[in-house]
Design a protein around this motif. Structure first.
Motif, PDB file in Angstrom:
ATOM      1  N   PRO A  42       0.944  -1.315  -0.186  1.00 32.86           N
ATOM      2  CA  PRO A  42       0.071  -0.447  -0.429  1.00 32.86           C
ATOM      3  C   PRO A  42       1.021   1.690  -0.215  1.00 32.86           C
ATOM      4  O   PRO A  42       1.913   1.059   0.376  1.00 32.86           O
ATOM      5  CB  PRO A  42      -0.840  -0.113   1.342  1.00 32.86           C
ATOM      6  CG  PRO A  42       0.181  -0.596   2.084  1.00 32.86           C
ATOM      7  CD  PRO A  42       1.143  -1.344   1.584  1.00 32.86           C
ATOM      8  N   LEU A  67      -5.763  -4.681  -9.817  1.00 31.32           N
ATOM      9  CA  LEU A  67      -6.007  -3.717  -8.730  1.00 31.32           C
ATOM     10  C   LEU A  67      -7.427  -3.591  -8.010  1.00 31.32           C
ATOM     11  O   LEU A  67      -8.087  -3.948  -8.803  1.00 31.32           O
ATOM     12  CB  LEU A  67      -5.649  -3.131  -9.769  1.00 31.32           C
ATOM     13  CG  LEU A  67      -4.028  -2.556  -9.722  1.00 31.32           C
ATOM     14  CD1 LEU A  67      -3.764  -3.627 -10.160  1.00 31.32           C
ATOM     15  CD2 LEU A  67      -3.497  -1.070 -10.841  1.00 31.32           C
ATOM     16  N   GLU A  68      -6.902  -2.870  -7.166  1.00 31.70           N
ATOM     17  CA  GLU A  68      -8.362  -2.364  -6.268  1.00 31.70           C
ATOM     18  C   GLU A  68      -9.622  -1.805  -7.201  1.00 31.70           C
ATOM     19  O   GLU A  68      -9.069  -0.838  -7.862  1.00 31.70           O
ATOM     20  CB  GLU A  68      -8.182  -1.737  -5.231  1.00 31.70           C
ATOM     21  CG  GLU A  68      -9.151  -1.055  -3.995  1.00 31.70           C
ATOM     22  CD  GLU A  68      -9.333  -0.420  -3.049  1.00 31.70           C
ATOM     23  OE1 GLU A  68     -10.079   0.079  -2.457  1.00 31.70           O
ATOM     24  OE2 GLU A  68      -7.502   0.051  -3.172  1.00 31.70           O
ATOM     25  N   ASP A  76      -6.543   2.411  -6.646  1.00 27.99           N
ATOM     26  CA  ASP A  76      -5.254   2.261  -6.601  1.00 27.99           C
ATOM     27  C   ASP A  76      -5.723   2.328  -8.363  1.00 27.99           C
ATOM     28  O   ASP A  76      -6.312   1.957  -9.096  1.00 27.99           O
ATOM     29  CB  ASP A  76      -5.396   0.364  -6.668  1.00 27.99           C
ATOM     30  CG  ASP A  76      -5.310   0.292  -5.176  1.00 27.99           C
ATOM     31  OD1 ASP A  76      -4.861   1.882  -4.076  1.00 27.99           O
ATOM     32  OD2 ASP A  76      -4.842  -0.776  -3.738  1.00 27.99           O
ATOM     33  N   CYS A  95      -8.220  -0.218 -13.473  1.00 26.50           N
ATOM     34  CA  CYS A  95      -7.901  -0.278 -12.085  1.00 26.50           C
ATOM     35  C   CYS A  95      -8.965  -1.398 -12.039  1.00 26.50           C
ATOM     36  O   CYS A  95      -9.747  -2.529 -13.384  1.00 26.50           O
ATOM     37  CB  CYS A  95      -7.713   0.407 -11.752  1.00 26.50           C
ATOM     38  SG  CYS A  95     -10.030   0.753 -11.144  1.00 26.50           S
ATOM     39  N   GLU A 115      -0.219   3.564  -9.030  1.00 28.05           N
ATOM     40  CA  GLU A 115      -0.243   4.451  -7.336  1.00 28.05           C
ATOM     41  C   GLU A 115      -1.027   3.349  -6.921  1.00 28.05           C
ATOM     42  O   GLU A 115      -1.989   2.926  -7.313  1.00 28.05           O
ATOM     43  CB  GLU A 115      -0.483   5.488  -7.834  1.00 28.05           C
ATOM     44  CG  GLU A 115      -0.139   6.365  -7.970  1.00 28.05           C
ATOM     45  CD  GLU A 115      -1.209   7.414  -8.620  1.00 28.05           C
ATOM     46  OE1 GLU A 115      -0.674   9.431  -8.346  1.00 28.05           O
ATOM     47  OE2 GLU A 115      -1.707   8.086  -9.823  1.00 28.05           O
ATOM     48  N   SER A 116      -0.941   3.336  -5.088  1.00 31.35           N
ATOM     49  CA  SER A 116      -1.971   2.681  -4.151  1.00 31.35           C
ATOM     50  C   SER A 116      -1.767   3.704  -3.277  1.00 31.35           C
ATOM     51  O   SER A 116      -0.846   3.918  -3.438  1.00 31.35           O
ATOM     52  CB  SER A 116      -0.776   1.231  -4.410  1.00 31.35           C
ATOM     53  OG  SER A 116       0.097   1.366  -3.553  1.00 31.35           O
ATOM     54  N   ASP A 117      -3.477   3.196  -2.701  1.00 36.11           N
ATOM     55  CA  ASP A 117      -3.611   4.195  -1.224  1.00 36.11           C
ATOM     56  C   ASP A 117      -2.943   3.398  -0.359  1.00 36.11           C
ATOM     57  O   ASP A 117      -2.842   2.381  -0.215  1.00 36.11           O
ATOM     58  CB  ASP A 117      -5.308   4.692  -1.337  1.00 36.11           C
ATOM     59  CG  ASP A 117      -6.009   3.054  -1.074  1.00 36.11           C
ATOM     60  OD1 ASP A 117      -5.634   2.489  -1.439  1.00 36.11           O
ATOM     61  OD2 ASP A 117      -7.131   3.852  -1.517  1.00 36.11           O
ATOM     62  N   ALA A 121      -5.132  -4.040  -1.025  1.00 32.30           N
ATOM     63  CA  ALA A 121      -4.329  -4.445  -2.589  1.00 32.30           C
ATOM     64  C   ALA A 121      -4.735  -5.233  -2.867  1.00 32.30           C
ATOM     65  O   ALA A 121      -5.506  -6.764  -2.484  1.00 32.30           O
ATOM     66  CB  ALA A 121      -3.056  -4.433  -2.025  1.00 32.30           C
TER      67      ALA A 121
END
Length: 452
Positions: A42, A67-68, A76, A95, A115-117, A121
């Motif tokens: 993350p 991805l999410e 993400d 995504c 990019e991931s928050d 995940a």
């Protein structure tokens, strides 16, 4: 080659390490998210650059993508650019779990930014980049591999059994045309590919899509190989018309607007004959054309010997009409984190969606889930032990939250006046990963404010 990629012709390591970002140079190779095939970390921002030899064009095709999911990819995302500089065109932002179609740069460079928050995940992505001839010369001719992996339905350890020159899909704007799987009709479609056809009609017209021969690896939930059809030009679950596999030919599909997106995905194991389809663009009020004999599934040497079922026209508009009885928000969005929503929700559970029924616009929808874990019951009266029990949840909004049959989620919702479970449009719903079980267990042991 840097960043864990595997150059063409080199010996493939059994467990390559993929870092966050890197530079890839050469004619071909693999590129993957950090830590693949483990879940990506993350809170990361990773950039990869790809450079193939001068005079050729860089092409990217995805093998695995997880991805999410979010309709607007706000949490993400993976962005692909057709060059390295600040003015490079954006080829796509992705995504969810639908594999994007093959991407081709105008030149010899590509740039990927992921990019991931800080929350959910997935497994990330695995992609193959290669150098090809410019479009004027046509795609290079690859040779088809007859064997793939003896271990079906999961990512194998062999890294060189893909056919990197299988191209398909594209933007279709002619009044009528056809689409078909690669190798049709001579051989089975290849393993590990993704094709996307974006059909765009003129204003005030709609698209009518008819499938002919149809033979895609069967599965009750179409998890492995499938054809998915969407309203518009994006793979948005809320605008999905249908998902098809097996040997039963889907009925005609008529769009509600001027665009349809047809996506075909195959995994890394079993393949089949594939499909052919035709489309026509017609006025909104024109009656659907009768299907030609040439589209009969028996046309190619008898197919599997099955006669096609009586087709029923699928009107795509039924999947995207907004709710009128219970207003839906303009955008499907959630606020806060898993921790901040735990106490504010009446019930918290993890479960696998068995069925989803959105219903007509004037009626509420329902989802039936098989419970994996119950962390807060809110007086729902769920039997104990909860695992394996089924629960029916009311969906006041047709579009939010997004739920896919067969997928597992963390579900945080409210208990309605009638004592039933309700998932309002802003309910905290995220895909469930096993490592979240401990976090949920710890939260369930902490008293919420105002509770004894």
């Amino acid at each position: 080659m840097l960043g864990g990629g595997v150059a063409s012709g080199s010996s493939a390591p059994s467990a390559p390490e993929f870092p966050c970002g890197g530079q890839h140079r050469g004619e071909s190779g693999f590129i993957a998210s950090e830590g693949f095939p483990r879940h990506y970390p993350p809170g990361r921002n990773c950039t990869w650059t790809i450079t193939v030899p001068e005079g050729q064009v860089a092409t990217l095709s995805f093998r695995v993508f997880d991805l999410e999911p979010d309709p607007r990819c706000r949490f993400d995302s993976l962005s692909v650019f057709g060059g390295h500089g600040p003015g490079a065109p954006l080829l796509g932002r992705f995504c969810g779990t639908f594999r994007p179609g093959a991407l081709r740069a105008a030149g010899n460079r590509l740039l990927l930014r992921m990019e991931s928050d800080a929350a959910t995940a997935g497994r990330g992505f695995l992609a193959w980049f290669s150098a090809g001839l410019p479009p004027a010369h046509g795609p290079p001719h690859g040779r088809r591999r007859s064997g793939v992996n003896n271990k079906p339905h999961f990512f194998g350890e062999s890294w060189h059994y893909f056919d990197e020159h299988q191209f398909c899909g594209g933007r279709l704007e002619k009044p009528q045309g056809s689409l078909k799987t690669p190798n049709w009709p001579e051989e089975n479609y290849p393993a590990g590919i993704s094709c996307s056809w974006h059909i765009v009609a003129p204003p005030e017209k709609v698209v009518e899509l008819r499938f002919g021969k149809f033979d895609v690896e069967p599965d009750a939930h179409c998890r492995y190989d499938y054809v998915a059809v969407f309203e518009g030009g994006e793979t948005d679950d809320a605008r999905r018309v249908g998902k098809f596999c097996g040997e039963e030919t889907p009925g005609p599909i008529v769009s509600s607007g001027r665009e349809l997106l047809v996506q075909f995905v195959s995994d890394l194991s079993v393949t089949a004959d594939g499909f052919s389809a035709t489309y026509t663009m017609r006025s909104r009020d024109a009656a659907p054309e009768p299907g030609p004999d040439a589209l009969n599934p028996k046309a190619k040497g008898g197919g599997k010997g099955k006669a096609p079922p009586s087709p029923k026209t699928v009107t795509a508009a039924a999947t995207v009409v907004p709710v009128t009885a219970t207003p839906c928000p303009q955008r499907c969005r959630r606020a806060g984190t898993l921790q901040s929503n735990f106490c504010g929700s009446d019930f918290v559970l993890t479960g696998t969606v068995k069925s989803v029924s959105r219903g007509p616009p004037q009626e509420r929808g329902w989802a039936v889930v098989s419970i994996l874990g119950l962390y807060k019951s809110g007086g729902l009266g769920v039997p104990q032990p909860a695992k394996g029990a089924t629960l029916r949840l009311q969906l006041p909004c047709r579009l939010c939250p997004v739920l896919k049959k067969g997928s597992s989620y963390i579900l945080m919702g409210q208990v309605g006046a009638d004592g039933g479970a309700v998932l309002p449009p802003d309910a905290f719903v995220v895909p469930y990963r096993q490592q979240q079980q401990q976090v949920l267990g710890n939260l369930s042991k902490r008293p919420c404010r105002g509770n004894p």
